[in-house]
Design a protein around this motif. Structure first.
Motif, PDB file in Angstrom:
ATOM      1  N   PHE A   1      39.106  41.892  33.065  1.00  0.00           N
ATOM      2  CA  PHE A   1      38.629  41.701  34.429  1.00  0.00           C
ATOM      3  C   PHE A   1      39.225  42.740  35.363  1.00  0.00           C
ATOM      4  O   PHE A   1      40.205  43.417  35.033  1.00  0.00           O
ATOM      5  CB  PHE A   1      38.970  40.295  34.931  1.00  0.00           C
ATOM      6  CG  PHE A   1      40.417  40.138  35.335  1.00  0.00           C
ATOM      7  CD1 PHE A   1      40.811  40.283  36.661  1.00  0.00           C
ATOM      8  CD2 PHE A   1      41.394  39.865  34.385  1.00  0.00           C
ATOM      9  CE1 PHE A   1      42.141  40.159  37.034  1.00  0.00           C
ATOM     10  CE2 PHE A   1      42.720  39.731  34.742  1.00  0.00           C
ATOM     11  CZ  PHE A   1      43.103  39.878  36.065  1.00  0.00           C
ATOM     12  N   LYS A   2      38.606  42.835  36.529  1.00  0.00           N
ATOM     13  CA  LYS A   2      39.141  43.629  37.648  1.00  0.00           C
ATOM     14  C   LYS A   2      38.968  42.809  38.922  1.00  0.00           C
ATOM     15  O   LYS A   2      38.022  42.023  39.042  1.00  0.00           O
ATOM     16  CB  LYS A   2      38.400  44.959  37.808  1.00  0.00           C
ATOM     17  CG  LYS A   2      38.516  45.911  36.635  1.00  0.00           C
ATOM     18  CD  LYS A   2      37.904  47.267  36.935  1.00  0.00           C
ATOM     19  CE  LYS A   2      36.416  47.193  37.238  1.00  0.00           C
ATOM     20  NZ  LYS A   2      35.604  46.784  36.087  1.00  0.00           N
ATOM     21  N   HIS A   3      39.880  42.995  39.860  1.00  0.00           N
ATOM     22  CA  HIS A   3      39.752  42.417  41.199  1.00  0.00           C
ATOM     23  C   HIS A   3      39.437  43.575  42.131  1.00  0.00           C
ATOM     24  O   HIS A   3      40.260  44.474  42.327  1.00  0.00           O
ATOM     25  CB  HIS A   3      41.065  41.731  41.603  1.00  0.00           C
ATOM     26  CG  HIS A   3      41.023  41.089  42.950  1.00  0.00           C
ATOM     27  ND1 HIS A   3      42.149  40.743  43.647  1.00  0.00           N
ATOM     28  CD2 HIS A   3      39.970  40.735  43.745  1.00  0.00           C
ATOM     29  CE1 HIS A   3      41.808  40.208  44.792  1.00  0.00           C
ATOM     30  NE2 HIS A   3      40.487  40.183  44.868  1.00  0.00           N
ATOM     31  N   VAL A   4      38.228  43.577  42.704  1.00  0.00           N
ATOM     32  CA  VAL A   4      37.768  44.709  43.509  1.00  0.00           C
ATOM     33  C   VAL A   4      37.363  44.260  44.907  1.00  0.00           C
ATOM     34  O   VAL A   4      36.990  43.102  45.125  1.00  0.00           O
ATOM     35  CB  VAL A   4      36.581  45.425  42.828  1.00  0.00           C
ATOM     36  CG1 VAL A   4      36.966  45.901  41.432  1.00  0.00           C
ATOM     37  CG2 VAL A   4      35.356  44.519  42.756  1.00  0.00           C
ATOM     38  N   LEU A   5      37.439  45.199  45.836  1.00  0.00           N
ATOM     39  CA  LEU A   5      36.960  44.974  47.202  1.00  0.00           C
ATOM     40  C   LEU A   5      35.695  45.790  47.407  1.00  0.00           C
ATOM     41  O   LEU A   5      35.677  46.993  47.139  1.00  0.00           O
ATOM     42  CB  LEU A   5      38.029  45.398  48.219  1.00  0.00           C
ATOM     43  CG  LEU A   5      39.347  44.633  48.186  1.00  0.00           C
ATOM     44  CD1 LEU A   5      40.325  45.218  49.216  1.00  0.00           C
ATOM     45  CD2 LEU A   5      39.135  43.145  48.460  1.00  0.00           C
ATOM     46  N   LEU A   6      34.628  45.129  47.878  1.00  0.00           N
ATOM     47  CA  LEU A   6      33.354  45.792  48.105  1.00  0.00           C
ATOM     48  C   LEU A   6      32.988  45.720  49.590  1.00  0.00           C
ATOM     49  O   LEU A   6      33.293  44.730  50.261  1.00  0.00           O
ATOM     50  CB  LEU A   6      32.260  45.146  47.261  1.00  0.00           C
ATOM     51  CG  LEU A   6      32.497  45.176  45.746  1.00  0.00           C
ATOM     52  CD1 LEU A   6      31.341  44.509  45.015  1.00  0.00           C
ATOM     53  CD2 LEU A   6      32.679  46.597  45.251  1.00  0.00           C
ATOM     54  N   PRO A   7      32.325  46.760  50.120  1.00  0.00           N
ATOM     55  CA  PRO A   7      32.117  46.873  51.570  1.00  0.00           C
ATOM     56  C   PRO A   7      30.851  46.187  52.081  1.00  0.00           C
ATOM     57  O   PRO A   7      29.754  46.395  51.560  1.00  0.00           O
ATOM     58  CB  PRO A   7      32.020  48.384  51.770  1.00  0.00           C
ATOM     59  CG  PRO A   7      31.371  48.871  50.500  1.00  0.00           C
ATOM     60  CD  PRO A   7      31.875  47.966  49.399  1.00  0.00           C
TER      61      PRO A   7
END
Length: 356
Positions: free
Chosen positions: A293-299
């Motif tokens: 998994f990855k924890h990402v921030l999307l705009p």
């Protein structure tokens, strides 16, 4: 402090905050125009082993951050030390310093920076509002108000996995028989069913799960289209000048949702493997391997405003500019349009009667 400025950097020239300039690798001072390059080294994307992470979850995978919870819509934007007051970007309710508290969380590892600026978004929103039929005259002013438009980094989880699904089912092959006689003779459709079983294997990459409950799922679905393969390692420089929301859907919950989404794909895969004209899936047993998994921030840009005591929201994908929203209708414009159409009909009928 400006409500949208978090994780602020200071300009070496005038001391004003430096904010990230969408679509670039620069921080810019909105006061004097000075710029500062953002470090681009070490951008390799690495997945985290889900099961290993869960095993060590309570031990060393947490950090803390300050958040303020909106009493109205329960949004959880993070805040910096300089926060005095701000309004909720989703519903406009006041957020005050007394509501700030510490929360443990898994820090995001990657970010997809904003690529579309607020000025570009205002242009897109303006065209979009103009295309709406029966929109109230006040809608354009409300949507394009600088106080209603916020750039927000939204938390998402991505999951990769290998799957093996053992299934049992039935394959249906269609055939036709002739029934009846004479004028009542016809072709009747029938299906021959045959028991089947088998195994399908699939590989999933970046199954995306929204980490917040604040946003309306139906609107988020309409603006999807983030490129999760071209994300960058988290760097606070990209967050400067924007609001960052802490996740409300934790890692374990997110994986449950990911499996629900994958299950739909697995069922489709099983049906293709069964073949035939129709399929019946009687049982499925899916095993997961190499889950990462990855924890990402999307705009996302969010514009929220009230019209006649009702909240309306518009979301804009900060990478593509795609727009979705709920809008009010002007009852007066609808009534006037109906009256105008009726008047045209009356004129046409009167003219037609006069020709008889």
């Amino acid at each position: 402090m400006d409500a949208t400025v978090t994780n602020a950097y200071k300009c070496d020239g005038c001391g004003a905050p430096l904010v990230y300039k969408p679509g670039t690798t620069l921080l810019i001072c909105e006061h004097c125009g000075s710029t500062q390059a953002i470090d681009q080294s070490s951008q390799r994307v690495e997945e985290s082993d889900f099961n290993a992470y869960i095993r060590n979850f309570e031990k060393d995978n947490f950090t803390t951050t300050k958040v303020v919870t909106c009493a109205n819509c329960k949004a959880t934007p993070t805040v910096d030390e300089n926060l005095k007051s701000m309004s909720c970007p989703y519903c406009g309710s006041p957020l005050i310093e007394e509501n700030v508290h510490q929360e443990r969380y898994i820090k995001p590892g990657y970010v997809s920076p904003f690529r579309v600026s607020k000025d570009q978004i205002n242009g897109l929103l303006g065209k979009w509002v103009n295309s709406l039929w029966f929109a109230p005259n006040k809608l354009r002013k409300a949507v394009l108000s600088p106080l209603s438009l916020h750039g927000i980094y939204i938390p998402f989880w991505t999951f990769d996995a290998l799957t093996k699904t053992d299934y049992t089912g039935e394959r249906g092959d269609v055939y036709y028989v002739t029934v009846g006689s004479g004028d009542k003779k016809r072709q009747e459709r029938r299906v021959k069913w045959m028991y089947t079983s088998g195994t399908v294997r699939n590989e999933y990459d970046d199954v995306l799960i929204n980490g917040t409950n604040t946003l309306e799922h139906s609107l988020i679905t309409k603006i999807e289209g983030w490129d999760t393969h071209n994300i960058l390692k988290i760097n606070d420089s990209y967050l400067s000048g924007f609001i960052t929301e802490k996740y409300q859907v934790d890692l374990k919950q997110a994986f449950v949702l990911a499996k629900q989404k994958i299950n739909t794909y697995e069922r489709n895969s099983v049906e293709r493997d069964i073949g035939g004209d129709e399929q019946r899936v009687n049982s499925m047993n899916t095993q997961y391997f190499n889950v990462t998994f990855k924890h990402v921030l999307l705009p996302i840009y969010v514009s929220a405003f009230r019209y006649k005591n009702k909240l309306y929201s518009f979301y804009v994908n900060g990478a593509t500019g795609r727009i979705a929203g709920k809008r009010p209708y002007s009852a007066i414009k609808i009534i006037l349009t109906i009256l105008f159409v009726l008047a045209i009909v009356v004129i046409i009928m009167t003219y037609a009667n006069g020709l008889e």
